[in-house]
Design an enzyme around this catalytic site. Structure first.
Site, PDB file in Angstrom:
ATOM      1  N   CYS A   2     -18.762   8.102 -43.938  1.00 15.62           N
ATOM      2  CA  CYS A   2     -17.579   7.469 -43.345  1.00 15.62           C
ATOM      3  C   CYS A   2     -17.730   7.430 -41.834  1.00 15.62           C
ATOM      4  O   CYS A   2     -18.669   8.000 -41.270  1.00 15.62           O
ATOM      5  CB  CYS A   2     -16.307   8.224 -43.722  1.00 15.62           C
ATOM      6  SG  CYS A   2     -16.264   9.907 -43.067  1.00 15.62           S
ATOM      7  N   CYS A  39     -18.058  10.646 -39.957  1.00 18.15           N
ATOM      8  CA  CYS A  39     -19.401  11.244 -39.970  1.00 18.15           C
ATOM      9  C   CYS A  39     -20.201  10.780 -38.751  1.00 18.15           C
ATOM     10  O   CYS A  39     -20.872  11.578 -38.089  1.00 18.15           O
ATOM     11  CB  CYS A  39     -20.144  10.860 -41.240  1.00 18.15           C
ATOM     12  SG  CYS A  39     -19.397  11.460 -42.762  1.00 18.15           S
ATOM     13  N   ASP A  70     -27.288 -26.464 -17.245  1.00 15.25           N
ATOM     14  CA  ASP A  70     -28.277 -27.344 -16.634  1.00 15.25           C
ATOM     15  C   ASP A  70     -28.272 -28.670 -17.406  1.00 15.25           C
ATOM     16  O   ASP A  70     -27.734 -28.764 -18.506  1.00 15.25           O
ATOM     17  CB  ASP A  70     -29.662 -26.687 -16.713  1.00 15.25           C
ATOM     18  CG  ASP A  70     -30.674 -27.370 -15.797  1.00 15.25           C
ATOM     19  OD1 ASP A  70     -30.269 -28.266 -15.038  1.00 15.25           O
ATOM     20  OD2 ASP A  70     -31.854 -27.009 -15.869  1.00 15.25           O
TER      21      ASP A  70
END
Length: 730
Positions: free
Chosen positions: A15, A18, A428
């Site tokens: 999870c 963790c 550009d």
């Protein structure tokens, strides 16, 4: 000495809490700054030179997880393991739920059968959650797994106690399971075997679907890696030797048969043909290549054979650079993710406290220990914020993976977050709004086309000038007798002259050999007035042709700019080209603001001026000449192939040098961010609404487990919708 970067594979995380714990464990080491991503199982750490890899691995293993630098860490529970546990748990849970919920099927000692069915599910099926909860408890921490484990253990042990030591285990006892906590009086304690098994099975279902979706979304990198050919035909002593790709060296000469993959990044030294770059750049049309052109490894040679010279191998190839960029993007953390990590860190202890308060309060109100335990378990289970931990990383995972398929390399969460605010885009002209290649658009001549293009082809045969290449390409459309020019002399910046078929010939700028007169002069002036490049061809000292070349508009530019308008982004052209050429392209595309003769310093000033006016802007450049302006912009997009891809510091790298690719990048980033917001809204709204309902006794543990599993599946499924994102180019 400067800090070094280390990437570690982390196994055993279940999870988001963790990942936060691993992060904190690493950062306890002096000189370590870490970022751990739960969705990808990867930790990135910037460490001081005196911190060893072994120390990093030991710090992670100390918290109960596995780690590896050289390969993938050992993952105790993956898709296969969760599938097996899910199937066996479901097989046992279905009859258990049926017996518990239907009194008519409850035979003598049915409750003991339920105990037998629930035991392997609550112990073996839920073991991944018990193990994680135990490891966390050893380190005085609680995570989302702690909630699930506690709910399963309490409901199972309560039920076993009731069966073994109370009237609930007697012959002929009847019970109907309640989806909602029951306040009805009973002469024996309620059994919750179906809660222990049902919660376990539903959470396993959520984990299985989550892991499978994560595995599918990570395939973008694996697919990129699998594109690499395994062998190359290296020419050694005049013979073709089949060589493993790992043994190919820079400078090796390689033969590429028609229809096969180009093994490494290289330069064409013999032959010409068409290359399908779609697998790497997303460009749908084949690209013509000839001697001197660069080719990308893993692309496909469509027609005719080529001889190439290896330019980059191994980790230095474009494909490896792409894989690296995508991987870094998927393992990065958005600011919103860091907020979620901090919330989940304090969320779980609060939920445990709320569950305890709920159970005590209901016992004090009703005196019913069964009701108190039921409501407490419901709070524990429904509050598990798995969806919260998955909301951001799964969307990033899928979004950046889809970008890689379209030739859009998003470097990380910063680019996705920045794209939301863009209201000005500076670009550009050449190679962005135009296709970047000069082509012949009009010819005025007084001689036969075959004679004209014979002169042009002969004089430009050995020139590497872009205009010379364009003229040779156009000459191939005509049939004429090949002639080798003699006494060829190139005058830098002006043109070339020589003898062709016995005639002194020349071609170059209009002012080189004296301005043309009459009709030739009129044609030259007309071509120049509309911004075209002009070449005059001479034979026997007289002008015989005037050729106009122009950089054609990119076919996707018009639709791309229309999409920009829908996104409420204002386009601005800043080009080093002359005023006439820039004005012509801008007016053709309906761009109101344009700046010609723009140096890199002028582009930087333009970016700064727009920022000072309160605009949030994106800059599209080539990554080298426009480095300063790109660095200054809020969001930088670099057009690039070759080594530029890996080296570019831009937020987004576009392998398709088109305006459509730039718009795709903005739209994909915004779509990813929208998905993250929807995921987070669902995750927060779900918890905000569900926890009070569970505390009030309006939701039972089984319903709670189903809702919790559904929320995780919803978040992952919603993220997977990004795989269907379509390019505006089709």
């Amino acid at each position: 000495m400067s800090a070094r970067s280390v990437e570690l594979s982390v196994g055993g995380m279940t999870c988001a809490s963790c990942s936060r714990r691993v992060e904190k464990s690493l950062e306890k080491l002096d000189g370590v700054r870490a970022s751990v991503n739960y969705a990808t199982g990867v930790a990135f750490a910037d460490v001081d030179p005196d911190v060893t890899n072994e120390a990093l691995i030991a710090a992670i293993e100390k918290t109960g997880y596995t780690a590896s630098i050289s390969g993938k860490a050992v993952e105790l529970y993956g898709v296969r393991e969760f599938r097996v546990r899910l199937i066996l748990s479901a097989v046992l849970t279905i009859p258990l739920m049926t017996l518990s919920m239907m009194p008519s099927m409850q035979f003598s000692y049915w409750q003991w059968v339920c105990a037998a069915l629930a035991t392997p599910v609550a112990i073996w099926g839920a073991w991944p959650f018990h193990r994680a909860a135990f490891l966390n408890a050893r380190h005085r921490a609680v995570t989302m797994d702690s909630l699930v484990s506690l709910g399963v253990v309490v409901s199972y042990l309560w039920s076993m106690w009731a069966v073994l030591f109370t009237a609930a285990g007697s012959v002929g006892m009847k019970m109907s399971a309640e989806f909602f906590p029951s306040r009805a009086a009973s002469h024996h304690p309620e059994l919750y075997f179906e809660v222990a098994a049902g919660v376990t099975t539903l959470v396993l279902l959520g984990k299985y679907l989550e892991h499978r979706a994560r595995e599918q979304s990570q395939k973008a990198i694996e697919n990129l890696a699998s594109l690499n050919p395994k062998f190359a035909l290296v020419i050694s002593n005049g013979e073709q030797v089949k060589t493993a790709i790992e043994d190919v060296k820079v400078g090796d000469t390689i033969y590429v048969p028609a229809g096969s993959q180009i093994p490494v990044d290289a330069i064409v030294i013999s032959g010409s043909g068409h290359v399908d770059n779609s697998l790497v750049t997303g460009e749908s049309l084949p690209v013509a290549v000839t001697v001197g052109d660069e080719v990308i490894g893993a692309t496909v040679l469509i027609d005719t054979a080529l001889t190439i010279q290896a330019k980059a191998v191994g980790k230095d190839t474009v494909l490896s650079g792409i894989s690296r960029l995508v991987h870094q993007a998927q393992t990065g953390k958005a600011e919103v993710t860091r907020l979620v990590d901090r919330v989940s860190e304090i969320f779980v202890p609060i939920v445990v406290a709320l569950a305890l308060v709920t159970a005590i309060t209901w016992f004090a109100i009703s005196g019913d220990s069964g009701l108190a335990i039921t409501t407490g378990i419901a709070v524990l289970v429904i509050a598990c914020p798995c969806a919260l931990g998955l909301a951001t990383p799964t969307a990033l995972l899928v979004g950046t993976g889809r970008g890689a398929q379209l030739g859009i390399l998003i470097r990380g969460p910063h680019a996705i977050e920045s794209s939301q605010k863009i209201d000005v885009m500076i670009m550009d002209k050449t190679g962005t709004l135009t296709d970047g290649r000069m082509s012949v658009v009009e010819v005025f001549t007084t001689i036969l086309p075959a004679e004209l293009w014979q002169i042009v082809d002969s004089l430009e045969a050995s020139s590497t000038h872009p205009i010379a290449s364009s003229l040779r390409t156009h000459a191939r459309k005509f049939e004429f007798t090949k002639e080798t020019a003699t006494k060829v002399h190139t005058v830098g910046g002006s043109g070339v002259q020589g003898i062709v078929a016995g005639h002194p010939c020349a071609l170059g700028s209009p002012k080189w050999l004296g301005a043309p007169v009459g009709e030739f002069a009129q044609a030259a002036e007309r071509f120049q007035a509309r911004g075209d490049s002009v070449v005059v061809v001479y034979r026997d000292a007289y002008a015989v042709a005037v050729i106009a070349l122009a950089d054609a508009l990119d076919p996707s530019a018009t639709s791309a700019l229309a999409h920009l308008q829908k996104l409420k982004i204002t386009p601005i052209v800043a080009s080093g080209d002359n005023q006439v050429a820039v004005e012509k392209v801008s007016q053709q595309l309906g761009i109101a603001q344009y700046f010609a003769n723009s140096s890199p310093a002028a582009k930087l000033e333009l970016v700064t001026a727009n920022q000072n006016d309160g605009h949030f802007l994106a800059m599209i450049g080539d990554g080298i000449n426009d480095a300063a302006a790109l660095a200054k912009a809020h969001l930088s997009l670099a057009m690039g192939t070759g080594a530029d891809v890996a080296a570019s510091a831009a937020d987004i790298v576009l392998l398709r040098s088109t305006m459509a690719a730039a718009v795709d990048a903005i739209e994909l980033s915004r779509a990813t961010m929208r998905t993250i917001k929807i995921n987070l809204f669902w995750a927060f709204a779900y918890n905000v609404a569900a926890i009070p309902l569970a505390m009030l006794g309006l939701l039972g543990p089984v319903i709670a487990a189903g809702a919790m599993a559904f929320s995780s599946v919803f978040v992952v499924t919603n993220s997977l919708r990004l795989r269907s994102f379509k390019s505006i180019a089709g």
